[in-house]
Design an enzyme around this catalytic site. Sequence first.
Site, PDB file in Angstrom:
ATOM      1  N   ASP A 244      -6.935   5.578   2.208  1.00  0.00           N
ATOM      2  CA  ASP A 244      -6.717   6.996   0.940  1.00  0.00           C
ATOM      3  C   ASP A 244      -7.574   6.363   0.263  1.00  0.00           C
ATOM      4  O   ASP A 244      -8.302   6.543  -0.675  1.00  0.00           O
ATOM      5  CB  ASP A 244      -5.532   6.023   0.000  1.00  0.00           C
ATOM      6  CG  ASP A 244      -5.776   6.475  -1.487  1.00  0.00           C
ATOM      7  OD1 ASP A 244      -5.695   8.059  -1.733  1.00  0.00           O
ATOM      8  OD2 ASP A 244      -5.666   6.673  -2.373  1.00  0.00           O
ATOM      9  N   GLU A 488      -5.029  -4.054   3.898  1.00  0.00           N
ATOM     10  CA  GLU A 488      -3.827  -3.657   3.982  1.00  0.00           C
ATOM     11  C   GLU A 488      -3.589  -3.168   5.624  1.00  0.00           C
ATOM     12  O   GLU A 488      -2.812  -1.866   5.210  1.00  0.00           O
ATOM     13  CB  GLU A 488      -2.830  -2.407   3.382  1.00  0.00           C
ATOM     14  CG  GLU A 488      -3.138  -3.596   2.058  1.00  0.00           C
ATOM     15  CD  GLU A 488      -2.577  -2.120   0.685  1.00  0.00           C
ATOM     16  OE1 GLU A 488      -2.598  -1.014   0.844  1.00  0.00           O
ATOM     17  OE2 GLU A 488      -3.027  -2.109  -0.691  1.00  0.00           O
ATOM     18  N   TYR A 541       1.520  -3.401  -7.253  1.00  0.00           N
ATOM     19  CA  TYR A 541       1.332  -1.916  -7.891  1.00  0.00           C
ATOM     20  C   TYR A 541       2.359  -2.128  -8.682  1.00  0.00           C
ATOM     21  O   TYR A 541       3.160  -0.742  -8.116  1.00  0.00           O
ATOM     22  CB  TYR A 541       0.950  -0.277  -6.631  1.00  0.00           C
ATOM     23  CG  TYR A 541      -0.747  -0.840  -7.265  1.00  0.00           C
ATOM     24  CD1 TYR A 541      -1.631   0.023  -7.454  1.00  0.00           C
ATOM     25  CD2 TYR A 541      -0.978  -0.893  -4.975  1.00  0.00           C
ATOM     26  CE1 TYR A 541      -3.172   0.266  -6.885  1.00  0.00           C
ATOM     27  CE2 TYR A 541      -2.369  -0.600  -4.893  1.00  0.00           C
ATOM     28  CZ  TYR A 541      -3.364  -0.421  -5.838  1.00  0.00           C
ATOM     29  OH  TYR A 541      -4.689  -0.219  -5.749  1.00  0.00           O
ATOM     30  N   GLU A 577      -6.057  -6.296  -5.697  1.00  0.00           N
ATOM     31  CA  GLU A 577      -6.254  -4.405  -6.598  1.00  0.00           C
ATOM     32  C   GLU A 577      -4.684  -4.490  -7.510  1.00  0.00           C
ATOM     33  O   GLU A 577      -3.511  -4.790  -7.431  1.00  0.00           O
ATOM     34  CB  GLU A 577      -5.684  -3.249  -5.501  1.00  0.00           C
ATOM     35  CG  GLU A 577      -6.731  -3.305  -4.017  1.00  0.00           C
ATOM     36  CD  GLU A 577      -6.770  -2.278  -3.195  1.00  0.00           C
ATOM     37  OE1 GLU A 577      -5.421  -0.863  -3.377  1.00  0.00           O
ATOM     38  OE2 GLU A 577      -7.098  -2.192  -2.406  1.00  0.00           O
TER      39      GLU A 577
HETATM   40  C1  GCB Z   1      -4.315   0.575  -1.895  1.00  0.00           C
HETATM   41  C2  GCB Z   1      -4.517   0.916  -1.226  1.00  0.00           C
HETATM   42  C3  GCB Z   1      -6.407   1.301  -1.370  1.00  0.00           C
HETATM   43  C4  GCB Z   1      -5.637   2.134  -2.335  1.00  0.00           C
HETATM   44  C5  GCB Z   1      -4.804   2.153  -3.859  1.00  0.00           C
HETATM   45  C6  GCB Z   1      -4.434   3.092  -4.707  1.00  0.00           C
HETATM   46  O1  GCB Z   1      -2.572  -0.554  -2.087  1.00  0.00           O
HETATM   47  O2  GCB Z   1      -5.697  -0.816  -1.148  1.00  0.00           O
HETATM   48  O3  GCB Z   1      -7.660   1.840  -0.723  1.00  0.00           O
HETATM   49  O4  GCB Z   1      -6.953   3.519  -2.954  1.00  0.00           O
HETATM   50  O5  GCB Z   1      -3.854   1.529  -2.893  1.00  0.00           O
HETATM   51  O6  GCB Z   1      -4.289   4.005  -5.281  1.00  0.00           O
HETATM   52  O7  GCB Z   1      -3.081   4.191  -3.866  1.00  0.00           O
END
Ligand code: GCB
Length: 702
Positions: A244, A488, A541, A577
Amino acid sequence: MALAASRGAGAGLCPMPVLPLFLLFLPGLAAGPAGMLQPRDSPSRERRELGGLWSFRADLSPGRDAGFAQRWYRRPLRQLFADNQHHNPHIALELCWRKFPLKQQLWTGPVIDMPVPASFNDITQDPSLENYIGWVWYEKEVLLPLRWLQGDPAPRVVLRFGSAHYYSVVWVNGVQVVEHEGGHLPFEADISSVVQATPGTLCRITVALNNTLTPHTLPPGSIHYMADKSRYPRNYFVQDTKFDFFNYAGIHRPVVLYTTPAAYIDDITVTTTSSDSVATVQYQVAVVGSTDYSLSLSLCDQEGKVVATGDGPVGELKVLNPNLWWPYLMHENPGYLYSLEVKMQAQVGEVLLEDVYTLPLGIRTVHVTSTQFLINGRPFYFHGVNKHEDADIRGKGLDWPLIVKDFNLLRWLGANSFRTSHYPYAEEIMDLCDAYGIVVIDESPGVGIKLPESFGNKSLQHHLAVMEELIRRDKNRPSVVMWSVANEPASELPPAAHYFKTLIAHTKALDPSRPVTFVTDANYALDHGAPYVDVICVNSYFSWYHDPGHLEVIPLQLTAQFDNWYKTYQKPIIQSEYGADSVPGLHSDPPMMFTEEYQQALLREYHSVLDKKRKEYVIGELIWNFADFMTNQGTTRVLGNKKGIFTRQRQPKAAAFVLRDRYWKIANESSCLPPKLDQGNSGAVEITKNDKESQLCYSTLL
Ligand code: GCB
């Protein structure tokens, strides 16, 4: 497709080379296993940066192979382009293309000015360059001082690239000197014999650079051809990646010419241990160019006082009452660096050569228990960020003002650490981490490893080689406390077990002094790589990608996440994260997704769970992300990823203040002290006394 085949085919291509010829990975000649010391001036060494404007030409031919077919490295690019304009009969391909002069010549691309270091993508107004895939060509002409070119023996002249994305082939005066697979890491070539053959003349450096990714590169990617002529133009293809961030390409870091004597210090490896009042520095020095040499070492403190001396290629230095290297906010004098001066004298024929290299050296230890991460024996909590090398216009190109601004923001924030998501960062950045005491989880470019074929032997071999390059570059850095081999990956796939077992064992064999991890988003019960890591790094997330808009699920889901991982592995955990996108200036109350309020609220929900779990086995939290950054275009991205707590231009969003208050509070809970008054604008900061440790502490007044 081998280069030889494409070279051979070049003359026969008429008028339209067949796709896909643009990915021309070449066998052999990879940058060898020698040392990769950062070039530094010394009494025996000189360095010259080749930054500024280079000539640049994208190979717009349909097969992206005109550069090799026409051998653009043989003459200056601008001269070649001018020749093409006049249908030079000596260029075979051009002869073929006479039938289609205008269109075909446009395909080979004009020669333009291109800044180095910088990504090429955002420099022009040309959308085809922004999304270009294939070979581009860079060129620079330089005049070298005569003292570099003469002598008996003459000095060694080395051409070094801090990084170039992704596959590089380099010629000097038309002679191929090196090729290198992979962005993000340095490579170099001894060009002495080439430049010393013609002293006093301009030296022409030509670089062919290909940003094509395959399932076996790091990061992986794949090209998809759109064969449906009713929907896509002829020869239409796109590059698909599973990561990403925008796949910026170009010469991203400084290009340097430097000299050493003909016999020279090729590599230095140091590791440090310490007890209460004595530290031991174990060292190993590799010399190339002579077997008849002597080595002397002296370790100087910041006052210039010699605190230990040694000799020979392998040994130990003892330092009494050492100044340990401490992280920022953990000590009044973080990032203490000694200077290790290594002097070599070597007999080469009748001549005694001397080489001197000075390495910054921090003394610190790192240990992991089932619940803690210890630096110098004290529990360390990572309160930090994930970053990207990313900015307007320059893309991933090294930019000093941006680097210094980012470190100022990190310290303003009270961040003590970051992960180099998702690839190794520039050596210049790592230097400042060492000097400022910013702790680093050093990550390889193993991001987006999702396809089953990316877990095969070919990919694994490349990944092992990349870890070797990364450790060779960063092994002596006190700021680097852990290696992350990937982000990931599809670690729930069965082949991931062998892949990560091998990769992590190899990494530990290369560097037994540091823990190893990879960052996972897999289910704790299905992850085949987690058994091999020292620290569990988990991304989640909640209430963003899962249960979007439902902040109330976070406490339950995050608590379960931590408990499940800990029960399964009894290893300390970092929330590597978490975060939410916010468009600066977008507001809503009650909070709704993409507003600044929602980003703040999501962070606070995470923090309430983290506050409980950090008393148990959670050893860190790294926000995603430090700043907004560019990505591929897509329906979930608004001019890039907006999970930054700072905008791409480094202005704080509301979430930055939430995090700042939190990080300074956490810092104040430690028994050690921040280095100086924080002068931010979200509350005054005062100095208080911590009686127990007789040390100063800061507390943020909210
Ligand atoms: C993740 C990734 C990261 C992305 C982020 C997102 O899990 O490791 O590279 O930018 O989520 O914002 O989706």
